[in-house]
Write a protein that holds these residues in place. Structure first.
Motif, PDB file in Angstrom:
ATOM      1  N   LEU A   1      37.161  46.696  49.928  1.00  0.00           N
ATOM      2  CA  LEU A   1      38.536  46.200  49.879  1.00  0.00           C
ATOM      3  C   LEU A   1      39.112  46.355  48.467  1.00  0.00           C
ATOM      4  N   ARG A   2      38.334  45.978  47.474  1.00  0.00           N
ATOM      5  CA  ARG A   2      38.796  46.120  46.085  1.00  0.00           C
ATOM      6  C   ARG A   2      39.100  47.580  45.756  1.00  0.00           C
ATOM      7  N   ASP A   3      38.217  48.468  46.208  1.00  0.00           N
ATOM      8  CA  ASP A   3      38.372  49.898  45.910  1.00  0.00           C
ATOM      9  C   ASP A   3      39.640  50.489  46.513  1.00  0.00           C
ATOM     10  N   THR A   4      40.163  49.838  47.555  1.00  0.00           N
ATOM     11  CA  THR A   4      41.397  50.341  48.176  1.00  0.00           C
ATOM     12  C   THR A   4      42.632  49.552  47.749  1.00  0.00           C
ATOM     13  N   GLY A   5      42.463  48.675  46.752  1.00  0.00           N
ATOM     14  CA  GLY A   5      43.623  48.021  46.162  1.00  0.00           C
ATOM     15  C   GLY A   5      43.813  46.553  46.449  1.00  0.00           C
ATOM     16  N   TRP A   6      42.920  45.933  47.200  1.00  0.00           N
ATOM     17  CA  TRP A   6      43.048  44.502  47.471  1.00  0.00           C
ATOM     18  C   TRP A   6      42.367  43.727  46.351  1.00  0.00           C
ATOM     19  N   ASP A   7      43.025  42.685  45.834  1.00  0.00           N
ATOM     20  CA  ASP A   7      42.380  41.866  44.805  1.00  0.00           C
ATOM     21  C   ASP A   7      41.679  40.675  45.476  1.00  0.00           C
ATOM     22  N   ASP A   8      40.920  39.946  44.679  1.00  0.00           N
ATOM     23  CA  ASP A   8      40.110  38.857  45.246  1.00  0.00           C
ATOM     24  C   ASP A   8      40.952  37.767  45.906  1.00  0.00           C
ATOM     25  N   LEU A   9      42.091  37.443  45.336  1.00  0.00           N
ATOM     26  CA  LEU A   9      42.956  36.432  45.955  1.00  0.00           C
ATOM     27  C   LEU A   9      43.476  36.931  47.304  1.00  0.00           C
ATOM     28  N   GLN A  10      43.822  38.204  47.391  1.00  0.00           N
ATOM     29  CA  GLN A  10      44.288  38.772  48.659  1.00  0.00           C
ATOM     30  C   GLN A  10      43.158  38.792  49.689  1.00  0.00           C
TER      31      GLN A  10
END
Length: 131
Positions: free
Chosen positions: A67-76
């Protein structure tokens, strides 16, 4: 995995909203569990939500990293996970109470979305209501 764990009410409501945000064919594909027409970011999101719905104890740090690698941050990621869990809870309530999708969905949901929702309770008749 069927959207909403087999709850036709949620599938019609959220499938219709997805169709408004994108297109009806993509929404229908997502309802059927296919990622056709989705971006890499959207595919990662769909995959995560399926894992949360089907086997939440089977998720891993690698799943979150995708998820992070595709642009989602931890809060999202946290917000998405909570939202998915709450939708599952709502679908459970719908199922337990026998809720049927409102008759209005026949006129408001795109035909592709209606065709994709072949599971759950049928859309209520104009004259029937949940008692």
């Amino acid at each position: 995995m069927r959207f909403g764990r087999g709850d036709s009410y949620c599938a019609l409501a959220w499938g219709s909203r997805l169709a408004e945000a994108g297109d009806a064919d993509t929404a229908a594909a997502v309802l059927r569990g296919a990622d056709v027409g989705l971006t890499a970011r959207e595919r990662a999101l769909a995959g995560w939500v399926r894992k949360v719905a089907v086997m939440p104890h089977g998720t891993s740090g690698e799943d979150v990293q995708e998820l992070r690698d595709t642009g989602w941050d931890d809060l999202q990621v946290f917000a998405i996970t909570v939202f998915a869990a709450l939708r599952i809870a709502f679908s459970t309530v719908n199922g337990a109470l026998g809720a049927r999708p409102d008759a209005a969905f026949r006129a408001t949901a795109p035909p592709a979305v209606l065709d994709a929702v072949t599971f759950g309770r049928p859309i209520e008749d104009e004259t029937s209501k949940l008692s």
